[in-house]
Design a protein around this motif. Structure first.
Motif, PDB file in Angstrom:
ATOM      1  N   ARG A  95      12.832 113.013 -43.596  1.00 34.09           N
ATOM      2  CA  ARG A  95      14.187 112.653 -43.075  1.00 34.09           C
ATOM      3  C   ARG A  95      14.491 111.345 -42.213  1.00 34.09           C
ATOM      4  O   ARG A  95      15.292 110.716 -42.069  1.00 34.09           O
ATOM      5  CB  ARG A  95      14.968 113.743 -42.351  1.00 34.09           C
ATOM      6  N   ASN A  96      13.152 111.234 -41.465  1.00 39.10           N
ATOM      7  CA  ASN A  96      13.159 110.219 -40.479  1.00 39.10           C
ATOM      8  C   ASN A  96      13.976 110.263 -39.340  1.00 39.10           C
ATOM      9  O   ASN A  96      14.866 109.652 -38.838  1.00 39.10           O
ATOM     10  CB  ASN A  96      13.247 108.965 -40.748  1.00 39.10           C
ATOM     11  N   HIS A  97      14.221 111.793 -38.875  1.00 43.81           N
ATOM     12  CA  HIS A  97      15.281 111.945 -37.786  1.00 43.81           C
ATOM     13  C   HIS A  97      14.560 112.378 -36.844  1.00 43.81           C
ATOM     14  O   HIS A  97      15.296 113.338 -35.823  1.00 43.81           O
ATOM     15  CB  HIS A  97      16.224 113.294 -38.499  1.00 43.81           C
ATOM     16  N   ASN A  98      13.465 112.083 -36.285  1.00 45.33           N
ATOM     17  CA  ASN A  98      12.761 112.257 -35.165  1.00 45.33           C
ATOM     18  C   ASN A  98      12.953 111.161 -34.035  1.00 45.33           C
ATOM     19  O   ASN A  98      12.104 110.838 -33.352  1.00 45.33           O
ATOM     20  CB  ASN A  98      11.392 112.605 -35.497  1.00 45.33           C
ATOM     21  N   TRP A  99      13.998 110.523 -34.005  1.00 48.78           N
ATOM     22  CA  TRP A  99      14.178 109.425 -32.951  1.00 48.78           C
ATOM     23  C   TRP A  99      15.166 110.130 -31.962  1.00 48.78           C
ATOM     24  O   TRP A  99      16.445 110.643 -32.320  1.00 48.78           O
ATOM     25  CB  TRP A  99      14.954 108.290 -33.676  1.00 48.78           C
ATOM     26  N   GLY A 100      15.268 109.496 -30.740  1.00 51.58           N
ATOM     27  CA  GLY A 100      16.354 109.760 -30.034  1.00 51.58           C
ATOM     28  C   GLY A 100      16.196 109.018 -28.613  1.00 51.58           C
ATOM     29  O   GLY A 100      15.394 108.290 -28.342  1.00 51.58           O
ATOM     30  N   ASN A 101      17.334 109.348 -27.797  1.00 49.11           N
ATOM     31  CA  ASN A 101      17.244 108.632 -26.479  1.00 49.11           C
ATOM     32  C   ASN A 101      16.059 108.989 -25.655  1.00 49.11           C
ATOM     33  O   ASN A 101      15.724 110.244 -26.022  1.00 49.11           O
ATOM     34  CB  ASN A 101      18.411 109.061 -25.464  1.00 49.11           C
ATOM     35  N   PRO A 102      15.340 108.147 -25.192  1.00 48.87           N
ATOM     36  CA  PRO A 102      14.075 108.404 -24.350  1.00 48.87           C
ATOM     37  C   PRO A 102      14.146 109.787 -23.554  1.00 48.87           C
ATOM     38  O   PRO A 102      13.355 110.475 -23.313  1.00 48.87           O
ATOM     39  CB  PRO A 102      13.775 107.288 -23.479  1.00 48.87           C
ATOM     40  N   ALA A 103      15.363 110.008 -23.102  1.00 50.55           N
ATOM     41  CA  ALA A 103      15.496 111.065 -21.932  1.00 50.55           C
ATOM     42  C   ALA A 103      15.377 112.400 -22.849  1.00 50.55           C
ATOM     43  O   ALA A 103      14.967 113.508 -22.318  1.00 50.55           O
ATOM     44  CB  ALA A 103      17.020 111.260 -21.379  1.00 50.55           C
ATOM     45  N   THR A 104      15.996 112.414 -24.100  1.00 49.89           N
ATOM     46  CA  THR A 104      15.873 113.511 -25.064  1.00 49.89           C
ATOM     47  C   THR A 104      14.425 113.815 -25.564  1.00 49.89           C
ATOM     48  O   THR A 104      13.872 115.028 -25.402  1.00 49.89           O
ATOM     49  CB  THR A 104      16.545 113.445 -26.491  1.00 49.89           C
ATOM     50  N   ILE A 105      13.503 112.759 -25.905  1.00 47.45           N
ATOM     51  CA  ILE A 105      12.088 112.931 -26.046  1.00 47.45           C
ATOM     52  C   ILE A 105      11.466 113.550 -24.973  1.00 47.45           C
ATOM     53  O   ILE A 105      10.649 114.472 -25.034  1.00 47.45           O
ATOM     54  CB  ILE A 105      11.544 111.619 -26.339  1.00 47.45           C
ATOM     55  N   ASP A 106      11.663 113.136 -23.676  1.00 45.76           N
ATOM     56  CA  ASP A 106      10.907 113.702 -22.568  1.00 45.76           C
ATOM     57  C   ASP A 106      11.180 115.234 -22.467  1.00 45.76           C
ATOM     58  O   ASP A 106      10.418 115.979 -22.116  1.00 45.76           O
ATOM     59  CB  ASP A 106      11.451 112.876 -21.289  1.00 45.76           C
ATOM     60  N   PHE A 107      12.706 115.606 -22.770  1.00 47.68           N
ATOM     61  CA  PHE A 107      13.132 116.847 -22.720  1.00 47.68           C
ATOM     62  C   PHE A 107      12.353 117.777 -23.681  1.00 47.68           C
ATOM     63  O   PHE A 107      12.198 119.035 -23.410  1.00 47.68           O
ATOM     64  CB  PHE A 107      14.586 116.994 -22.880  1.00 47.68           C
ATOM     65  N   ILE A 108      12.171 117.236 -24.762  1.00 44.17           N
ATOM     66  CA  ILE A 108      11.318 118.241 -25.786  1.00 44.17           C
ATOM     67  C   ILE A 108      10.215 118.323 -25.295  1.00 44.17           C
ATOM     68  O   ILE A 108       9.655 119.531 -25.669  1.00 44.17           O
ATOM     69  CB  ILE A 108      11.502 117.179 -27.310  1.00 44.17           C
ATOM     70  N   GLU A 109       9.487 117.250 -24.954  1.00 41.83           N
ATOM     71  CA  GLU A 109       7.982 117.442 -24.661  1.00 41.83           C
ATOM     72  C   GLU A 109       7.929 118.548 -23.334  1.00 41.83           C
ATOM     73  O   GLU A 109       6.917 119.292 -23.347  1.00 41.83           O
ATOM     74  CB  GLU A 109       7.466 116.148 -24.346  1.00 41.83           C
ATOM     75  N   ASP A 110       8.737 118.386 -22.327  1.00 39.51           N
ATOM     76  CA  ASP A 110       8.839 119.159 -21.383  1.00 39.51           C
ATOM     77  C   ASP A 110       9.085 120.760 -21.643  1.00 39.51           C
ATOM     78  O   ASP A 110       8.717 121.909 -21.250  1.00 39.51           O
ATOM     79  CB  ASP A 110       9.953 118.921 -20.227  1.00 39.51           C
ATOM     80  N   LEU A 111      10.275 121.013 -22.735  1.00 39.61           N
ATOM     81  CA  LEU A 111      10.718 122.356 -23.050  1.00 39.61           C
ATOM     82  C   LEU A 111       9.224 123.077 -23.963  1.00 39.61           C
ATOM     83  O   LEU A 111       8.993 124.032 -23.854  1.00 39.61           O
ATOM     84  CB  LEU A 111      11.891 122.159 -24.049  1.00 39.61           C
ATOM     85  N   SER A 112       8.614 121.892 -24.920  1.00 36.10           N
ATOM     86  CA  SER A 112       7.510 122.403 -25.539  1.00 36.10           C
ATOM     87  C   SER A 112       6.483 123.057 -24.621  1.00 36.10           C
ATOM     88  O   SER A 112       5.710 124.164 -24.872  1.00 36.10           O
ATOM     89  CB  SER A 112       6.960 121.591 -26.416  1.00 36.10           C
ATOM     90  N   ARG A 113       6.306 122.477 -23.503  1.00 34.41           N
ATOM     91  CA  ARG A 113       5.344 122.888 -22.608  1.00 34.41           C
ATOM     92  C   ARG A 113       5.795 124.311 -21.738  1.00 34.41           C
ATOM     93  O   ARG A 113       5.109 125.436 -21.773  1.00 34.41           O
ATOM     94  CB  ARG A 113       4.750 121.866 -21.365  1.00 34.41           C
TER      95      ARG A 113
END
Length: 282
Positions: free
Chosen positions: A70-88
């Motif tokens: 789908r190529n839907h894994n793009w976001g505001n950098p703040a969102t990417i940071d949040f995802i990585e933090d929540l995954s941890r």
């Protein structure tokens, strides 16, 4: 300044062209790369776009992006940071990490299958506790997300665990998070275990349709021009209101009631004016 005004004029001219008759979903969906701008979210989650998007890597030490086609894994950098933090954070409650669903398109805008996800500040997190984090691309297309709701939509099934509640609570306690959409039985389960002083995070968790296999996190606007936060979440913990979703909301509709007219698809002219520049930039 002159170059910026010229770029804006050219973008607005594009709106007046025959191509502007195309839906905004088709226009933004055709863009496979982000715009060459500094990163910022424009407009509202259901009527906006995304400049200078960042891409969530397909795989990381504690996450995998799903449905890569789908190529839907793009976001505001703040969102990417949040995802990585929540995954941890998920690893601290016993999960290996997260399976991450749709975020946004490379330039945001209307996203097929969603009313929101247009500004790169929304992300769908699967309820599936990852059994492994080395899925192939084809496995990520075939694997279905875990459903945690019963068939009658009134309660949770045996897939639900205390770890699910802990992951959602961790997300809701993050100050970057504006609200989280879940299936109504999840909200009621969280209300049952939350303490008397937990309204501050619990109020962010809101019931909404079709969130039986994922929860949907929305971040508040980060600093930057043009981003518009939605109306504030109502005060209180929202637990009493959640009962409606598993009672009256599930009653059969009145067959004689008039049906609302379908909403026309968004066009470029319906979005903030900056979005014309974002979608036409090279």
């Amino acid at each position: 300044m002159i170059r910026r005004l010229l770029a804006t004029a050219l973008a607005l001219a594009a709106l007046a062209s025959p191509a502007a008759a195309e839906t905004a979903a088709a226009t933004f969906g055709a863009k496979g790369t982000p715009s060459p701008h500094p990163p910022y979210s424009i407009g509202q989650p259901s009527r906006g776009c995304l400049a200078g998007a960042a891409r969530l890597p397909e795989s990381g030490p504690t996450w995998q992006a799903m449905r890569l086609g789908r190529n839907h894994n793009w976001g505001n950098p703040a969102t990417i940071d949040f995802i990585e933090d929540l995954s941890r954070a998920a690893t601290r409650v016993g999960w290996r990490g997260l399976y991450v669903g749709d975020i946004s398109q490379p330039r945001g805008g209307p996203l097929k299958g969603h009313a929101s996800h247009q500004t790169g500040l929304d992300v769908d997190i699967w309820y599936t506790p990852p059994p492994r984090l080395d899925l192939s691309r084809s496995e990520r297309e075939r694997l279905g997300a875990m459903i945690v709701r019963s068939g009658d939509q009134r309660s949770l099934n045996r897939n639900w665990t205390p770890a699910h509640a802990a992951v959602i609570e961790a997300a809701a306690r993050d100050p970057r998070v504006e609200r989280i959409f879940v299936t109504a039985p999840v909200k009621l389960a969280l209300c049952a275990i939350a303490g008397a002083g937990d309204a501050a995070w619990l109020r962010k968790v809101r019931p909404w349709w079709n969130h039986h296999d994922h929860f949907h996190v929305r971040l508040a606007c980060p600093p930057g021009p043009g981003c518009v936060d939605p109306d504030p979440v109502p005060a209180g913990d929202g637990c009493r209101d959640a009962v409606w979703w598993v009672t009256e909301a599930l009653e059969p509709p009145d067959p004689n009631a008039p049906k609302p007219a379908p909403k026309p698809p968004l066009r470029l002219a319906d979005l903030p004016r900056q979005c014309a520049e974002v979608v036409t930039a090279r």
